[in-house]
Design a protein around this motif. Structure first.
Motif, PDB file in Angstrom:
ATOM      1  N   ASP A  95     103.198  40.159   5.056  1.00 43.97           N
ATOM      2  CA  ASP A  95     101.922  40.344   5.954  1.00 43.97           C
ATOM      3  C   ASP A  95     100.958  41.034   5.193  1.00 43.97           C
ATOM      4  O   ASP A  95      99.807  40.538   5.317  1.00 43.97           O
ATOM      5  CB  ASP A  95     102.340  40.850   7.310  1.00 43.97           C
ATOM      6  N   ARG A  96     101.283  42.310   4.672  1.00 43.41           N
ATOM      7  CA  ARG A  96     100.414  42.826   3.810  1.00 43.41           C
ATOM      8  C   ARG A  96      99.915  42.397   2.768  1.00 43.41           C
ATOM      9  O   ARG A  96      98.707  42.270   2.279  1.00 43.41           O
ATOM     10  CB  ARG A  96     100.976  44.386   3.326  1.00 43.41           C
ATOM     11  N   LEU A  97     100.897  41.534   1.914  1.00 42.92           N
ATOM     12  CA  LEU A  97     100.271  40.618   0.798  1.00 42.92           C
ATOM     13  C   LEU A  97      99.551  39.675   1.202  1.00 42.92           C
ATOM     14  O   LEU A  97      98.342  39.342   0.436  1.00 42.92           O
ATOM     15  CB  LEU A  97     101.461  39.984  -0.132  1.00 42.92           C
ATOM     16  N   GLN A  98      99.699  38.886   2.400  1.00 36.74           N
ATOM     17  CA  GLN A  98      98.811  37.883   2.634  1.00 36.74           C
ATOM     18  C   GLN A  98      97.311  38.440   2.886  1.00 36.74           C
ATOM     19  O   GLN A  98      96.491  37.736   2.942  1.00 36.74           O
ATOM     20  CB  GLN A  98      99.468  37.164   3.833  1.00 36.74           C
ATOM     21  N   ARG A  99      97.350  39.656   3.930  1.00 37.58           N
ATOM     22  CA  ARG A  99      96.101  40.220   4.142  1.00 37.58           C
ATOM     23  C   ARG A  99      95.400  40.685   2.864  1.00 37.58           C
ATOM     24  O   ARG A  99      94.247  40.329   2.721  1.00 37.58           O
ATOM     25  CB  ARG A  99      96.600  41.575   5.121  1.00 37.58           C
ATOM     26  N   ALA A 100      95.997  41.003   2.047  1.00 45.31           N
ATOM     27  CA  ALA A 100      95.173  41.461   0.761  1.00 45.31           C
ATOM     28  C   ALA A 100      94.990  40.205   0.141  1.00 45.31           C
ATOM     29  O   ALA A 100      93.720  40.351  -0.529  1.00 45.31           O
ATOM     30  CB  ALA A 100      96.223  42.291  -0.177  1.00 45.31           C
TER      31      ALA A 100
END
Length: 496
Positions: A264-269
């Motif tokens: 999720d964090r990678l996608q948001r980034a």
């Protein structure tokens, strides 16, 4: 490469083999001791019966008592006189050890209840590998005042104590030492059956344990394999993949949830980076296009061009490009690239200087300040000046007529407030205004002179100084509040 499943099964098999072998040896030792003790106790009972037979024989019908004293035909015994001569012995002794010599008699003066436990080794010369070629435990007792008709002649051999008695004068009395061998055959047979049983059971148990560990590891690692497959599908353009979370509440489920949170964090980034690149390219493209178009038109008609106006407009575009580039470079520098805040800066002085500069702008809104005393913070003066300048630039662009800056202390914090009487910021957009190139109205053009990064950079500076920057409720217009740790608190608590 050894798989986790294979190594788990192998480890379980080795552990099972070690535990069962240790249990085997321990149980065998315990069983051997118990069987040996039982055999010694049974032999001691037989020896007591032999002693009782001689004592009964000294009182009456001795031969009948001697004949019934030994009930086992496999018993090995020997009766020795004080002279050291064998009175009677088991015929098996001579057969199993042709060179057999009598055991020693009890020492002179031994009490009537004298007993001994010794060892004797049988050595059948022609058959050194017979099972009887071993050391036996021998129990001995002394019996006194035995009539000669139960003793003579000496040197007799047989399976009973009365074998080949000649009936000598009973008036003659002797002291005899009785020896009885402890036979280990029952114990050895039981231990052999025990070993044969465990020789089949232990390998079978090890095999079953290895199979159980193999299937259990496979079942436990099945979610891990599913996680691996999903992670293998994650690529630069497919950050929407998520690993399956098993129903169990074990470490694998925690790993799956942590992996999904990381994705999720990678996608948001990734999404933020894509938006940032798109917005940055758009923001840089507009002033570049204006600059190029103006220059191309002027060069196409140099005689009709207003070169001072073209130069002025080109300078504005270049200044806007410069501001955007500077802000991007500032935001691109990570915390490690920033100097460590070390100087004590009075934020009240910074506010006074910045407001004084704005007072000379006759075309803008009125800018005033409210300073509630010294407001020392630990930080970089240039960065703190930029934080306040960006907040003032934003307030001046949106204010109708008045901008107010207030600075003071609350508890252990220094609070900096910038207020304007403009349209304000809706509650639902109070976090979005800090995004890079964020527009509250995507249809409208960029505010004149703004790079779209001012508030983003201001919050970044506040965060790097251990503080916060938020939009809070105000009486009218927008109210941006920065809270920074005071110099006293910063000395006690290092900046994050």
């Amino acid at each position: 490469m050894v798989s986790v499943r294979r190594s788990t099964a192998l480890s379980a098999a080795l552990l099972c083999m070690f535990v069962f072998t240790l249990g085997w040896l321990g149980t065998r030792e315990f069983l051997s001791k118990q069987l040996t003790d039982d055999a010694v106790n049974a032999t001691r009972t037989e020896l007591d019966r032999m002693v009782a037979a001689y004592r009964v024989g000294s009182l009456g019908d001795g031969r009948a008592a001697l004949a019934a004293a030994i009930q086992s035909g496999d018993a090995m015994f020997e009766v020795v006189a004080d002279s050291g001569e064998a009175v009677v012995r088991s015929e098996k002794l001579r057969r199993l050890d042709p060179a057999w010599r009598p055991l020693p008699p009890a020492p002179a003066g031994a009490p009537a209840d004298w007993t001994t436990t010794t060892t004797a080794t049988l050595r059948p010369g022609d058959h050194p590998h017979w099972r009887e070629y071993r050391t036996y435990t021998v129990l001995g007792r002394v019996v006194d005042d035995v009539p000669a008709d139960l003793v003579e002649p000496t040197g007799r051999e047989g399976s009973t104590l009365d074998a080949e008695l000649a009936g000598a004068d009973p008036a003659k009395r002797q002291r005899l030492t009785l020896y009885l061998f402890v036979l280990p055959w029952n114990a050895l047979g039981t231990l052999r059956n025990f070993d044969d049983t465990l020789a089949v059971f232990v390998p079978l148990a090890v095999l079953l344990t290895a199979l159980a560990a193999w299937f259990a590891a496979g079942r436990a690692l099945r979610p891990v394999e599913a996680i691996r497959r999903e992670l293998a599908e994650v690529s630069e353009s497919r950050y929407d993949r998520r690993v399956p979370v098993p129903r169990s509440r074990d470490e694998v489920a925690q790993l799956a949830r942590t992996t999904n949170a990381t994705l999720d964090r990678l996608q948001r980034a990734h999404d933020q980076q894509e938006r940032f690149v798109a917005d940055a390219s758009h923001e840089l493209r507009s002033p570049l296009a204006n600059l190029r178009a103006g220059l191309e038109v002027a060069l196409a008609h140099p005689d009709r061009a207003d070169w001072p106006d073209i130069a002025h407009r080109s300078l504005l575009d270049v200044q806007r490009l410069q501001r955007i580039t500077g802000d991007l470079l500032q935001l691109a520098v990570g915390p490690d690239g920033q100097p460590e805040p070390s100087a004590v800066v009075d934020l009240a002085d910074v506010v006074t200087e910045q407001v004084a500069e704005r007072a000379f702008d006759p075309g803008g809104p009125a800018v005033s300040s409210i300073v509630e005393g010294p407001a020392p913070v630990v930080g970089e003066p240039v960065q703190l000046e930029r934080l306040l300048r960006n907040l003032l630039d934003n307030a001046v662009r949106h204010a109708s007529s008045v901008v107010t800056v207030r600075v003071g202390r609350q508890a252990d914090d220094v609070v900096l407030e910038v207020l304007d009487d403009g349209p304000g910021i809706p509650v639902e957009d109070r976090e979005r205004v800090f995004d890079r190139f964020a527009r509250l109205d995507d249809a409208r053009t960029r505010d004149a002179g703004g790079s779209g990064l001012g508030l983003t950079l201001a919050r970044d500076i506040a965060t790097r100084h251990g503080g916060t920057l938020r939009v809070e409720n105000g009486e009218a217009g927008a109210r941006l509040v920065a809270r920074l740790p005071s110099a006293m608190r910063a000395e006690l608590e290092p900046l994050a």
